[in-house]
Design a protein around this motif. Structure first.
Motif, PDB file in Angstrom:
ATOM      1  N   MET A  21       0.843  -1.184   0.000  1.00 31.07           N
ATOM      2  CA  MET A  21       0.000   0.000   0.000  1.00 31.07           C
ATOM      3  C   MET A  21       0.883   1.240   0.000  1.00 31.07           C
ATOM      4  N   LEU A  22       0.514   2.197  -0.833  1.00 28.86           N
ATOM      5  CA  LEU A  22       1.186   3.497  -0.873  1.00 28.86           C
ATOM      6  C   LEU A  22       0.185   4.540  -0.392  1.00 28.86           C
ATOM      7  N   ILE A  23       0.526   5.241   0.682  1.00 32.49           N
ATOM      8  CA  ILE A  23      -0.377   6.208   1.298  1.00 32.49           C
ATOM      9  C   ILE A  23       0.328   7.553   1.343  1.00 32.49           C
ATOM     10  N   ALA A  24      -0.340   8.594   0.858  1.00 31.07           N
ATOM     11  CA  ALA A  24       0.216   9.942   0.903  1.00 31.07           C
ATOM     12  C   ALA A  24      -0.855  10.904   1.386  1.00 31.07           C
ATOM     13  N   ARG A  25      -0.447  11.807   2.279  1.00 29.19           N
ATOM     14  CA  ARG A  25      -1.367  12.846   2.763  1.00 29.19           C
ATOM     15  C   ARG A  25      -0.765  14.214   2.488  1.00 29.19           C
ATOM     16  N   ARG A  26      -1.618  15.114   2.075  1.00 30.49           N
ATOM     17  CA  ARG A  26      -1.172  16.449   1.706  1.00 30.49           C
ATOM     18  C   ARG A  26      -0.707  17.230   2.935  1.00 30.49           C
ATOM     19  N   ASN A  27       0.298  18.064   2.742  1.00 32.35           N
ATOM     20  CA  ASN A  27       0.733  18.995   3.774  1.00 32.35           C
ATOM     21  C   ASN A  27      -0.450  19.893   4.148  1.00 32.35           C
ATOM     22  N   PRO A  28      -0.859  19.931   5.421  1.00 40.70           N
ATOM     23  CA  PRO A  28      -2.041  20.723   5.768  1.00 40.70           C
ATOM     24  C   PRO A  28      -1.819  22.224   5.735  1.00 40.70           C
ATOM     25  N   GLY A  29      -0.576  22.664   5.560  1.00 43.70           N
ATOM     26  CA  GLY A  29      -0.312  24.093   5.498  1.00 43.70           C
ATOM     27  C   GLY A  29      -0.642  24.785   6.805  1.00 43.70           C
ATOM     28  N   ASP A  30      -1.521  25.793   6.729  1.00 41.00           N
ATOM     29  CA  ASP A  30      -1.890  26.559   7.921  1.00 41.00           C
ATOM     30  C   ASP A  30      -2.978  25.874   8.734  1.00 41.00           C
ATOM     31  N   GLN A  31      -3.509  24.746   8.258  1.00 40.38           N
ATOM     32  CA  GLN A  31      -4.567  24.044   8.980  1.00 40.38           C
ATOM     33  C   GLN A  31      -3.954  23.049   9.978  1.00 40.38           C
ATOM     34  N   ALA A  61      -2.914   4.002  -2.933  1.00 39.96           N
ATOM     35  CA  ALA A  61      -2.816   2.968  -3.969  1.00 39.96           C
ATOM     36  C   ALA A  61      -2.503   1.646  -3.296  1.00 39.96           C
ATOM     37  N   GLU A  62      -3.002   0.569  -3.879  1.00 41.71           N
ATOM     38  CA  GLU A  62      -2.814  -0.754  -3.294  1.00 41.71           C
ATOM     39  C   GLU A  62      -2.537  -1.746  -4.420  1.00 41.71           C
ATOM     40  N   GLY A  63      -1.571  -2.619  -4.231  1.00 42.89           N
ATOM     41  CA  GLY A  63      -1.231  -3.603  -5.250  1.00 42.89           C
ATOM     42  C   GLY A  63      -0.151  -4.544  -4.770  1.00 42.89           C
TER      43      GLY A  63
END
Length: 666
Positions: A81-91, A100-102
């Motif tokens: 599994m490939l997991i990515a989360r966006r930089n929340p910035g000011d939040q 993605a999974e494979g």
């Protein structure tokens, strides 16, 4: 749950740069050694964030300034599994997630955008963890006892820097009330004392108990109703005799049962149906009855017609009054427009406006509009003035019609009263017949109600079946057996903790170390009989050592369970902090003491930590992954098996978490 971290990945905001990939190996002690402010501790927070944490604890500053997405590449039992989360910035956080999974996944050069929600990822991990979809309360007030989540198990996977040497908190996230309460509740599930099937049985038991209680209340209500109907049924029997509906009935005796009364009353409906009860008493003048019926119908018809005419008259009178007010308003408006004619005459004669002295040779469009409006107002006023005459005629006709209807209605009522006076016997008999029919209806309803109230055999049978099933489920749940399993698991973990404590040469290791689930810490029972807790034993070496010993003992137990919901990895940040508060100058030297022997007491203490980690991997056949971020160098783990050096994050050696090329682009 089988889960190993293969890579930690950072994708830069500058898309011309390559992602930063930090690789790890399953079944090893993965060590990142380095100086302060190199990003070592951030590894913990990136993994936690990408595994669905509700908030982002990745430090603000350089790392967030240059990174767009944070990710991990993990290996599961049968997939990757490939997991990515966006930089929340000011939040505080963001739900933007790429997932993605494979069977085999490559790290993309950039993340194009989100394709899933964090909640979807949590549900997937809940499924992989074999966690039940039921809560701990059986569907009642949930509170902290909601459905167990993969995120709840993270308390066993992370030992961040502020936890690993904390005397007051043994588990990650247990320093908040909500997480402490939830951890207390899920501990029996994590330890295997209860399972998903246990929660399903608890839910089924609660449902059956609620259904059994509902049937019990219904049974009590039916029995109470049957009791109340006894006096009612006896009175019906007396009324039936008084109406002559039971001519051959017996005289009541004191020992009559409810069934006896019902047996007699069941004859009444059949007897009435077989009786030829006429509308009038035999011998009454049939013509008078027919005439009475005709006059009564005529009276009803006239009453309806009179009411209709009266309502029409009221509406026409209201319309006439409204029209008069409207006409008065129109006259007032017409008076206001009288000046339009004078204005038009002046303008037509001289073509000069009498107000502003402007010359209008071709006429004035505004004046034309006013003249049109004045003409329409005069026409409307004339029309309204004609309406009252028509309404007056309509009112007169309606008043005449109303008087005629009232005269006819009065005659019909007088005739009906006369016929009623002449037919008193007929009226009495009609009332008696009506009374009989109403009484029979009440008797039939009473018989049905008594039968329904008395028929409780089916209810008793259902309740008996439910009681049998409830007793069976209670035996299956057996709180005593659950308590025994929980105590056995706690004893096993406590014994394992003591073993690792001895390996780490910690103080109090021989004082009956025990995991305390209520306090969520370790307790010690010396020979004096006193009970001490972790925060009372003193020494930073003990605090760190017992954190490590407790986590290793717990995971050794988790791995012995079938389908444990706890992921088989552990991230430890700075376990050597109580030994070496300063940064190590090199991989091989102790701090501030290059002339001392390599095996100083501090080095020995850290070496024992890595030795315990290595012994743990031997005990579990390397079916576990450990990630350690450290100031200490290789002198503290040299010669130990299962060690994998991920990177030496010191100047002149490996790149730090943020590569130099990223910083130069700032």
């Amino acid at each position: 749950m089988r889960l190993a971290i293969l890579k930690v990945i950072l994708w830069p905001k500058d898309t011309s740069l390559s992602p930063r990939v930090v690789p790890f190996e399953p079944g090893r002690i993965n060590i990142i050694s380095g100086e302060s402010a190199t990003g070592k501790s951030t590894i913990t927070w990136i993994i936690d964030y990408c595994l669905g944490s509700d908030r982002c604890s990745i430090p603000v500053g350089l790392i967030r300034n240059v990174t767009e997405w944070f990710g991990i590449h993990v290996k599961l039992a049968n997939t990757e599994m490939l997991i990515a989360r966006r930089n929340p910035g000011d939040q505080q956080t963001t739900t933007d997630l790429y997932w993605a999974e494979g069977l085999q996944l490559d790290v993309p050069a950039m993340i194009a955008g989100k394709n899933a929600r964090v909640e979807d990822l949590k549900n997937r991990f809940n499924q992989l963890s074999n966690l039940p979809s039921l809560d701990f309360t059986g569907g009642e007030d949930v509170g902290f006892a909601g459905r167990p989540s993969f995120r709840d198990m993270a308390s066993f996977n992370f030992q961040p820097q502020h936890i690993v040497a904390n005397p007051y908190t043994l588990f990650y996230k247990a320093d908040t009330t909500e997480n402490r309460e939830k951890l207390r509740i899920i501990f029996p599930l994590a330890l295997g004392a209860i399972t998903a099937s246990t929660l399903a049985t608890q839910r089924e038991l609660k449902d059956l108990e609620r259904e059994h209680e509902r049937l019990r209340r219904e049974l009590e209500a039916r029995l109470a109703a049957a009791k109340a109907w006894e006096a009612e049924v006896e009175s019906y029997y007396l009324q039936a005799r008084g109406l002559g509906l039971l001519p051959d009935s017996e005289v009541i005796v004191p020992n009559w049962s409810l069934e006896k009364y019902m047996l007699e009353l069941r004859k009444v409906p059949a007897l009435v149906q077989s009786m030829d009860i006429p509308d009038v008493k035999a011998g009454t003048n049939e013509a008078a009855a027919v005439e009475f019926s005709r006059v009564a119908n005529e009276e009803d018809q006239l009453a309806q017609e009179t009411g209709l005419v009266r309502r029409r008259l009221d509406k026409v009178e209201q319309l006439s009054m409204t029209l008069n007010h409207y006409g008065t308003d129109l006259v007032s408006q017409e008076d206001r427009l009288q000046g339009v004619g004078w204005f038009g005459e002046k303008l037509q004669d001289t073509h000069i406006c009498p107000v502003c002295a402007a010359v209008h040779n071709d006429g004035n469009a505004r004046l034309a509009d006013l003249q049109t409006l004045a003409q329409e107002m005069r026409t409307l006023t004339a029309s309204v003035h004609q309406a009252p005459a028509r309404l007056d005629r309509e009112l007169a006709a309606l008043r005449v019609e109303l008087r005629e209807k009232e005269v006819l209605l009065g005659k019909a009522r007088q005739k009906r009263k006369y016929l009623e006076a002449q037919s008193a016997t007929l009226a009495a008999q009609r009332q008696r017949v009506r009374q009989i029919y109403l009484f029979v209806g009440r008797v039939q309803q009473a018989l049905e109600n008594v039968s329904a109230s008395s028929n409780v055999d089916d209810l008793r049978k259902q309740m008996q079946q439910l009681a049998t099933k409830i007793a069976q489920l209670r035996r299956e749940l057996d709180p005593k057996a659950q308590g025994d399993r929980l105590r056995a698991a706690v004893d096993k973990v406590s014994a394992g903790t003591a073993n690792y404590a001895r390996l780490l040469q910690l103080e109090h290791a021989a004082e009956n170390v025990k995991l305390n689930l209520r306090e969520l810490t370790l307790q010690f029972s010396p020979l004096s009989g006193r009970t001490d807790f972790l925060w009372e034993v003193g020494s930073g070496q003990n605090w760190v050592g017992y954190h490590v010993a407790g986590m290793l003992a717990l995971h050794e137990h988790f791995l012995s369970l079938h389908d444990s919901p706890v992921a088989n990895f552990l991230v430890i940040d700075q376990p050597s902090q109580v030994y070496f508060p300063e940064a190590w100058p090199s991989m091989e030297q102790a701090p501030k003491a290059p002339d001392k022997a390599d095996r100083s007491p501090d080095i020995e203490g850290v070496h024992r930590i890595f030795s315990a980690l290595s012994a743990f991997l031997d005990a579990v056949s390397a079916q576990f992954q450990i990630i350690v971020t450290e100031h200490a160098g290789s002198i503290t783990w040299r010669g130990l098996p299962h060690v994998h050096l991920v990177g030496n994050w010191r100047e002149g050696h490996d790149q730090f978490l943020i590569p130099d090329s990223w910083i130069r682009r700032q």
